[in-house]
Design a protein around this motif. Structure first.
Motif, PDB file in Angstrom:
ATOM      1  N   ASP A 230       0.819  -1.219   0.000  1.00 26.12           N
ATOM      2  CA  ASP A 230       0.000   0.000   0.000  1.00 26.12           C
ATOM      3  C   ASP A 230       0.846   1.258   0.000  1.00 26.12           C
ATOM      4  N   GLU A 235       1.223   8.069  -7.084  1.00 24.28           N
ATOM      5  CA  GLU A 235       1.351   9.320  -7.820  1.00 24.28           C
ATOM      6  C   GLU A 235       2.687   9.384  -8.550  1.00 24.28           C
ATOM      7  N   ASP A 536     -13.259   8.299  -9.226  1.00 28.20           N
ATOM      8  CA  ASP A 536     -12.946   8.199  -7.806  1.00 28.20           C
ATOM      9  C   ASP A 536     -11.683   8.998  -7.503  1.00 28.20           C
ATOM     10  N   PRO A 537     -11.778  10.079  -6.735  1.00 28.13           N
ATOM     11  CA  PRO A 537     -10.589  10.917  -6.462  1.00 28.13           C
ATOM     12  C   PRO A 537      -9.528  10.215  -5.630  1.00 28.13           C
ATOM     13  N   THR A 538      -9.891   9.110  -4.958  1.00 29.61           N
ATOM     14  CA  THR A 538      -8.912   8.397  -4.134  1.00 29.61           C
ATOM     15  C   THR A 538      -8.022   7.469  -4.963  1.00 29.61           C
ATOM     16  N   ASN A 539      -8.393   7.231  -6.234  1.00 29.41           N
ATOM     17  CA  ASN A 539      -7.647   6.299  -7.095  1.00 29.41           C
ATOM     18  C   ASN A 539      -7.560   4.901  -6.502  1.00 29.41           C
ATOM     19  N   LYS A 540      -8.556   4.525  -5.715  1.00 31.02           N
ATOM     20  CA  LYS A 540      -8.575   3.189  -5.119  1.00 31.02           C
ATOM     21  C   LYS A 540      -8.668   2.125  -6.213  1.00 31.02           C
ATOM     22  N   GLN A 542     -10.050  -1.069  -7.609  1.00 30.91           N
ATOM     23  CA  GLN A 542     -11.297  -1.748  -7.275  1.00 30.91           C
ATOM     24  C   GLN A 542     -12.016  -2.195  -8.536  1.00 30.91           C
TER      25      GLN A 542
END
Length: 553
Positions: A230, A235, A536-540, A542
Motif C-alpha cells: 500500500d 502518484e 474516484d478521487p482516491t484512485n482506489k 477496485q
C-alpha cells in the motif's frame, strides 16, 4: 602527550554535504546530456517531450497502459524514441526480433537503476534485484519449487483457497436482501488478493496468512505485507528517480519510506522465525546434490532456500545468507500474489462484458463432476484455457518492462525502419547506458501480429492463431506476458494454476455483472495493472461487481 580534538562546526559539515551532493548531481546530469547528444537514438523518429524534467512520462502515466505507445506507432512507425526523465531518449520498438535479442542477452541488458532501487526498498535484494551470475544462481535455487511435478502437488492447496473464497463471497452475498434479483455489489479485488496471498503463503512457505478468514484477526505478517504494498506511491514523482541516481538523497526520509521500513522489520522478524524453524527441520549435513529428485519435488520454496544457505557441498561464496533468504521471501510473496489476482480480476471483468463467454465457460466447467479436479483435468478444459490465454493477452498483469544496455550493441530487426533523416536501417545501434522500453501489452495486442480484432476479447481466436504470433519471443502462449529468455517468469505455471482454479470455482458458483458502466473502469499499475474507477478521487484499485448465486437447472 596531549591529544587535541578538532571540532568542525555543524554548519560547515552540512554545507560540505550539500555541496558534495549538488556537485555529484551536476556531474550525473552532465553525463546524461553528453550521452544524449552523442546517442544514436537521437536520429530515431518520435514525439517531442512535453516537459524537460519528465519528458513524455507524465502523459504516459495519465493514459491507460499502452494506449499512447500504440498511437505513436501509428504515427512514427514500429521503431521510435520518446523522452524519459530529464528528456533522455528511450528506445521503443515493436520488432519481435529486436525484443528477442534483448531478452535472450540478459547479461547485456539489465533492469535500470530506478527499477532496482524501487525493488530493493520494498522487497529487498531478491531475484528481481540481482543481475548476472548472482541472478542465475538464485534462479537455479528457486526454479525447482515451480517445476511441473511440484505444481501438480500444490493443486489441492490452491483449490482449498479457491473454495474458501467462494464460501466467503457466498456469505457476503447472503447479507444483501437484493442478491437474488439485482445481485450483491462486491468489490472483488481485495478478495482475490487475499486468496492468492494465502495460496503462495502455504504453497511456498508453509505459512498461513489467514487473509481469507473473517473470523480471525489477520496475521501480523499479512498486515505488514499489505502495508508495504500500500505504501508503493500511486502518484507520479521525480524524487524516486533522483534517489536512484543520487544515492545520498536516499538518506532523506519520507512518510512512505518510514512506513515501508516499519513493515519490513515486522516481515523480517517473522521471516527469521520461519527460516529458523526450516533450518531446525532440515536434515543435518544435507548436500545440494545428495537429495533424490522425488524428495526435492516435495520441498516448498522456503526449504529450498534454506538448503542453499546450509548445504555442506556449496562453496561459502555461493551460499545464500539469511538476509538473502528473507529477500527472496518478500519477492516471491509479491510474485505469487499479484499476477494471478490481477489476471483473475480482468478475466471476470471481460466476462461481464461478454455474457455469452461467461455462459459457455460455465457450461464447460460443469462437465467436471467434482469441485476439486486434478491439475491434469483442470488443464485439459479447452475453453477455460482459451479464456485464460485471452485474458493474459489482452490484460497482461505487467504491461511493460524496461532495460538498460550495458555495452554498445546493434539490435537485429525483422523489418527495417526509416530514421527522421530519411535513412533506412536494418538494425538499431545502441550505446552503453541507453534505455529500452519493452512493450509487453502492446505486442500482445498488436493488430499486425494478431489481426484487426487484436484489441477485442475473443477466446475463440486460440482455435486458429495467425502464423505471425509464432515470432513473439515469450516463454508461454505466444505472448510476452511472462517475458522470455533467461529472465522469464519463474512461477508462471503456479500463476496459471491459481487463475484456472479460481475461475473454475467462481464461475461455477456465481453469475457476474459490472456494478458500474464499463466506461467508468480505468487501469492503473503499481506492481501489476488493476482496475479503478475514473471518477474516484482516491484512485482506489477496485472492481465493483454484481454477484448472484448461480442456480443450475
Amino acid at each position: 602527550m596531549t591529544t587535541t580534538t578538532i571540532m568542525i562546526p555543524f554548519g560547515k559539515v552540512l554545507l560540505f554535504a550539500i555541496t558534495s551532493v549538488t556537485a555529484f548531481g551536476l556531474w550525473k546530469l552532465l553525463r546524461l546530456v553528453y550521452r544524449e547528444v552523442t546517442s544514436p537514438l537521437r536520429h530515431l523518429p518520435g514525439p517531442k517531450g512535453t516537459s524537460w524534467i519528465y519528458g513524455n512520462l507524465g502523459e504516459i502515466f495519465e493514459a491507460d497502459n499502452s494506449v499512447l505507445h500504440e498511437q505513436w506507432v501509428e504515427e512514427y512507425g514500429h521503431t521510435l524514441k520518446y523522452k524519459g526523465y530529464f528528456s533522455t531518449n528511450r528506445l521503443f520498438t515493436m520488432d519481435t526480433r529486436a525484443i528477442k535479442h534483448v531478452l535472450v542477452h540478459s547479461t547485456d541488458y539489465h533492469r535500470p537503476s530506478l527499477l532496482r532501487h524501487t525493488f530493493s526498498q520494498i522487497l529487498g535484494e531478491g531475484v528481481l534485484w540481482h543481475e548476472g551470475a548472482q541472478n542465475r544462481h538464485q534462479r537455479h535455487i528457486t526454479t525447482p519449487a515451480f517445476g511441473p511435478a511440484r505444481i501438480r502437488g500444490l493443486t489441492s492447496i490452491v483449490f482449498a483457497k479457491a473454495i474458501q473464497l467462494r464460501d466467503v463471497v457466498s456469505s457476503e452475498i447472503s447479507k444483501d436482501p437484493a442478491a437474488s434479483t439485482t445481485g450483491a455489489c462486491i468489490d472483488i479485488v481485495p478478495w482475490l488478493t487475499r486468496t492468492t496471498l494465502d495460496a503462495i503463503g502455504l504453497a511456498g512457505f508453509n505459512y498461513n496468512f489467514n487473509a481469507l478468514n473473517a473470523n480471525e484477526n489477520p496475521s501480523q505478517l499479512h498486515e505488514a505485507f499489505t502495508a508495504v504494498l500500500d505504501a508503493v506511491p500511486a502518484e507520479f514523482s521525480i524524487f524516486p528517480a533522483l534517489q536512484a541516481w543520487i544515492p545520498p538523497l536516499r538518506l532523506i526520509p519520507t512518510d512512505d519510506a518510514r512506513n515501508i521500513q516499519v513493515s519490513r522489520r515486522i516481515m523480517a522478524r517473522i521471516g527469521n522465525e520461519l527460516v529458523t524453524n526450516a533450518k531446525a527441520t532440515a536434515p543435518a549435513g544435507a548436500t545440494e546434490k545428495g537429495e533424490s529428485e522425488k524428495s526435492i519435488l516435495h520441498r516448498d520454496l522456503l526449504t529450498l532456500l534454506v538448503k542453499a544457505s546450509t548445504a555442506t557441498d556449496i562453496p561459502e561464496s555461493r551460499k545464500l545468507s539469511d538476509v538473502d533468504v528473507l529477500d527472496q521471501f518478500s519477492t516471491f510473496l509479491v510474485a505469487g500474489r499479484e499476477p494471478a489476482s490481477s489476471a483473475t480480476t480482468w478475466a471476470l471483468y471481460a466476462m461481464t462484458l461478454a455474457p455469452k463467454i461467461q455462459t459457455k465457460l460455465r457450461e464447460e466447467l460443469f462437465t467436471v463432476d467434482t469441485e476439486t479436479p486434478s491439475m491434469d483435468d483442470l488443464m485439459a478444459l479447452p475453453y477455460l484455457d482459451a479464456v485464460v490465454r485471452e485474458t493474459l493477452r489482452v490484460h497482461a498483469p505487467v504491461p511493460s518492462t524496461v532495460r538498460v544496455a550495458m555495452k554498445d550493441d546493434v539490435l537485429p530487426l525483422e523489418k527495417p525502419f526509416t530514421d527522421k533523416n530519411g535513412v533506412v536501417h536494418d538494425g538499431i545501434r545502441i550505446s552503453k547506458g541507453d534505455t529500452l522500453f519493452i512493450p509487453l501489452l502492446a505486442i500482445n495486442r498488436s493488430k499486425e501480429l494478431w489481426g484487426p480484432d487484436a484489441h477485442e476479447f475473443n477466446p475463440e481466436r486460440w482455435q486458429n492463431l495467425p502464423e505471425s504470433v509464432s515470432n513473439i519471443p515469450g516463454v508461454w502462449g505466444n505472448m510476452l506476458t511472462f517475458l522470455g529468455g533467461p529472465r522469464a517468469c519463474i512461477g508462471y505455471r503456479f500463476a496459471l494454476l491459481e487463475i484456472k482454479a479460481l475461475l473454475f470455482t467462481l464461475v461455477r458458483a456465481f453469475e457476474f455483472e459490472l456494478a458500474v458502466p464499463a466506461s467508468e473502469i480505468g487501469k492503473k499499475t503499481t506492481f501489476v495493472q488493476r482496475p479503478m474507477l475514473r471518477g474516484d478521487p482516491t484512485n482506489k484499485l477496485q472492481l465493483p461487481l454484481l454477484l448472484r448465486p448461480f442456480q443450475r437447472e
